[in-house]
Design an enzyme around this catalytic site. Structure first.
Site, PDB file in Angstrom:
ATOM      1  N   GLU A   1      31.967  30.498 -58.414  1.00 56.93           N
ATOM      2  CA  GLU A   1      31.036  31.105 -59.354  1.00 56.93           C
ATOM      3  C   GLU A   1      31.721  32.230 -60.129  1.00 56.93           C
ATOM      4  O   GLU A   1      32.153  33.218 -59.541  1.00 56.93           O
ATOM      5  CB  GLU A   1      29.823  31.633 -58.599  1.00 56.93           C
ATOM      6  CG  GLU A   1      29.042  30.533 -57.890  1.00 56.93           C
ATOM      7  CD  GLU A   1      28.139  31.071 -56.790  1.00 56.93           C
ATOM      8  OE1 GLU A   1      28.025  32.307 -56.668  1.00 56.93           O
ATOM      9  OE2 GLU A   1      27.551  30.253 -56.052  1.00 56.93           O
TER      10      GLU A   1
ATOM     11  N   GLU B   1      26.697  26.831 -53.705  1.00 54.79           N
ATOM     12  CA  GLU B   1      27.778  26.843 -52.725  1.00 54.79           C
ATOM     13  C   GLU B   1      27.976  25.482 -52.080  1.00 54.79           C
ATOM     14  O   GLU B   1      29.116  25.037 -51.872  1.00 54.79           O
ATOM     15  CB  GLU B   1      27.492  27.898 -51.649  1.00 54.79           C
ATOM     16  CG  GLU B   1      27.626  29.337 -52.112  1.00 54.79           C
ATOM     17  CD  GLU B   1      26.417  29.844 -52.869  1.00 54.79           C
ATOM     18  OE1 GLU B   1      26.500  30.937 -53.461  1.00 54.79           O
ATOM     19  OE2 GLU B   1      25.390  29.135 -52.868  1.00 54.79           O
TER      20      GLU B   1
ATOM     21  N   PHE C   1      30.353  35.750 -51.249  1.00 55.83           N
ATOM     22  CA  PHE C   1      30.096  36.554 -50.055  1.00 55.83           C
ATOM     23  C   PHE C   1      30.004  35.624 -48.857  1.00 55.83           C
ATOM     24  O   PHE C   1      29.372  34.567 -48.934  1.00 55.83           O
ATOM     25  CB  PHE C   1      28.790  37.339 -50.185  1.00 55.83           C
ATOM     26  CG  PHE C   1      28.808  38.390 -51.254  1.00 55.83           C
ATOM     27  CD1 PHE C   1      29.250  39.671 -50.982  1.00 55.83           C
ATOM     28  CD2 PHE C   1      28.380  38.093 -52.536  1.00 55.83           C
ATOM     29  CE1 PHE C   1      29.265  40.647 -51.973  1.00 55.83           C
ATOM     30  CE2 PHE C   1      28.396  39.060 -53.536  1.00 55.83           C
ATOM     31  CZ  PHE C   1      28.841  40.335 -53.260  1.00 55.83           C
TER      32      PHE C   1
ATOM     33  N   ASP D   1      28.240  35.815 -46.450  1.00 57.26           N
ATOM     34  CA  ASP D   1      26.836  35.700 -46.055  1.00 57.26           C
ATOM     35  C   ASP D   1      26.184  34.412 -46.579  1.00 57.26           C
ATOM     36  O   ASP D   1      25.174  33.966 -46.048  1.00 57.26           O
ATOM     37  CB  ASP D   1      26.044  36.898 -46.581  1.00 57.26           C
ATOM     38  CG  ASP D   1      26.753  38.212 -46.316  1.00 57.26           C
ATOM     39  OD1 ASP D   1      26.337  38.947 -45.416  1.00 57.26           O
ATOM     40  OD2 ASP D   1      27.750  38.490 -47.013  1.00 57.26           O
ATOM     41  N   PHE D   2      26.787  33.815 -47.629  1.00 59.56           N
ATOM     42  CA  PHE D   2      26.205  32.618 -48.239  1.00 59.56           C
ATOM     43  C   PHE D   2      26.723  31.327 -47.606  1.00 59.56           C
ATOM     44  O   PHE D   2      26.426  30.232 -48.089  1.00 59.56           O
ATOM     45  CB  PHE D   2      26.508  32.586 -49.738  1.00 59.56           C
ATOM     46  CG  PHE D   2      26.052  33.801 -50.499  1.00 59.56           C
ATOM     47  CD1 PHE D   2      25.082  34.654 -49.987  1.00 59.56           C
ATOM     48  CD2 PHE D   2      26.602  34.104 -51.731  1.00 59.56           C
ATOM     49  CE1 PHE D   2      24.662  35.780 -50.690  1.00 59.56           C
ATOM     50  CE2 PHE D   2      26.186  35.219 -52.442  1.00 59.56           C
ATOM     51  CZ  PHE D   2      25.221  36.063 -51.935  1.00 59.56           C
ATOM     52  N   ILE D   3      27.492  31.441 -46.541  1.00 59.41           N
ATOM     53  CA  ILE D   3      28.125  30.261 -45.960  1.00 59.41           C
ATOM     54  C   ILE D   3      27.110  29.251 -45.434  1.00 59.41           C
ATOM     55  O   ILE D   3      27.387  28.053 -45.355  1.00 59.41           O
ATOM     56  CB  ILE D   3      29.103  30.671 -44.835  1.00 59.41           C
ATOM     57  CG1 ILE D   3      30.059  29.530 -44.469  1.00 59.41           C
ATOM     58  CG2 ILE D   3      28.345  31.153 -43.597  1.00 59.41           C
ATOM     59  CD1 ILE D   3      31.076  29.219 -45.516  1.00 59.41           C
TER      60      ILE D   3
ATOM     61  N   HIS E   1      24.628  40.934 -47.798  1.00 54.35           N
ATOM     62  CA  HIS E   1      25.914  40.915 -48.496  1.00 54.35           C
ATOM     63  C   HIS E   1      26.977  41.731 -47.762  1.00 54.35           C
ATOM     64  O   HIS E   1      27.964  42.133 -48.363  1.00 54.35           O
ATOM     65  CB  HIS E   1      25.754  41.474 -49.917  1.00 54.35           C
ATOM     66  CG  HIS E   1      24.869  40.685 -50.816  1.00 54.35           C
ATOM     67  ND1 HIS E   1      23.501  40.731 -50.728  1.00 54.35           N
ATOM     68  CD2 HIS E   1      25.163  39.810 -51.810  1.00 54.35           C
ATOM     69  CE1 HIS E   1      22.981  39.938 -51.641  1.00 54.35           C
ATOM     70  NE2 HIS E   1      23.961  39.362 -52.308  1.00 54.35           N
TER      71      HIS E   1
END
Length: 339
Positions: A24, A67, A90, A92-94, A136
């Site tokens: 992104e 993602e 981040f 955190d978005f996994i 985040h």
């Protein structure tokens, strides 16, 4: 740190035309075509700045905010001979791309008898300290050390970041590369301009000592070094071990250090349950028990989300003061707490 990571990607892309970057806003968005090179922005914090000007939009690919989509595309591209770098903004978005990164790519080489390779590198940011709140600021690297087939890297210095990232891009297995965003603007050491790699799975001793071993992960290496400096003023010499990669983990260097010092503290910014701090403590308790003269201490974040309040976030993180207090407790020496 930011410049070292950017330079590693440039060198890898110059060396191998199969290396591409997707994510992104990694090219700066559509507006980059109307900007001068020095004005172009790359990524949310500018880590990929300037890459699209050199390599073009065929190799620096801005993606939709999906993602699952672009990490899946990176896995597929790697399976067909490319060497993609996917920037997961981040860590955190996994959760949005767990299937492709946990249940698909890491298993290809094993399931197909070594005939398939998935040389993909996922770069992602982690770490608290920038007042970015609970969604985040996490450090989720331990999750991926539990998955066979994934290599996990957490650098602490610009020199290590460059060499480890180049090694990750060369590697034929999926690698997830955790970059602490609070270290992006640090100037810690000189970084050679040329191409060099650091082997994955090889720890580095950042400071030698004989009285105590601290194993620290990522930016907590600097917490450990600050504490070691203070403790040296009181006659205590601390050895600081930086694993650099968590899977594979350099067990030998850790065990050899504990054999020399007889004491161990592990500093890990991640939450304590099922963490690398717990794993390393278990490793030493199992394989190095006879070397220990005291219980193993772990210094981690509490088992809570990362708070947004600056006061609470500062309290949440490991600090040199917490390390000195743990050493004082470990040695039964209250004089270490005196200023």
């Amino acid at each position: 740190m930011m410049d070292a990571i950017n330079e590693a990607m440039k060198l890898a892309m110059r060396k191998d035309e199969n290396v591409i970057l997707l994510g992104e806003d990694v090219a700066g968005g559509a507006a980059v075509d109307h900007l001068q090179d020095e004005e172009a922005w790359g990524g949310v914090l500018g880590v990929t700045k300037g890459l699209v000007q050199e390599f073009g939009r065929d190799r620096i690919l801005d993606t939709p905010i999906s993602e699952a989509g672009y990490v899946g595309a990176a896995m597929s591209a790697a399976a067909t001979g490319m060497r993609p770098i996917a920037e997961l903004m981040f860590n955190d978005f996994i959760g949005s791309c767990m299937d492709s990164f946990i249940n698909q790519g890491p298993k290809f080489r094993y399931m197909f008898g070594g005939k398939a390779q998935v040389p993909v590198t996922i770069r992602t940011m982690h770490g608290a300290g920038l007042r970015a709140a609970a969604q985040h600021s996490q450090s989720l690297y331990a999750i991926f050390t539990a998955i066979p087939g994934i290599k996990v890297v957490v650098p602490s210095t610009p020199y290590d970041a460059k060499g480890l990232l180049l090694a990750a891009i060369e590697d034929n297995d999926p690698v997830i590369f955790f970059e602490d965003k609070t270290l992006y603007n640090m100037s810690y050491d000189d970084v050679p301009e040329g191409y060099y790699t650091i082997p994955l799975g090889k720890a580095d001793i950042k400071r030698t000592g004989t009285d105590l071993t601290i194993v620290a992960i990522g930016k907590q290496v600097h917490t450990a070094l600050a504490a070691a400096t203070e403790l040296s003023k009181k006659g205590l010499e601390v050895e600081v071990v930086d694993p650099r990669s968590l899977s594979p983990l350099d067990e030998t260097t850790i065990l050899n250090s504990v054999e020399k010092t007889s004491r161990l503290i592990v500093i890990d910014e991640a939450n304590p349950r099922c963490s690398m701090a717990t794993d390393i403590a278990a490793l030493v308790a199992d394989k190095g028990f006879d070397s220990l003269d005291a219980p193993i201490k772990r210094i981690t974040a509490p088992h809570t989300p990362v708070p947004f309040s600056p006061v609470l976030e500062d309290l949440y993180l490991p600090t040199p003061e917490k390390v000195v207090a743990a050493v004082s407790e470990l040695l039964g020496d209250q004089s270490l707490l005196k200023v």
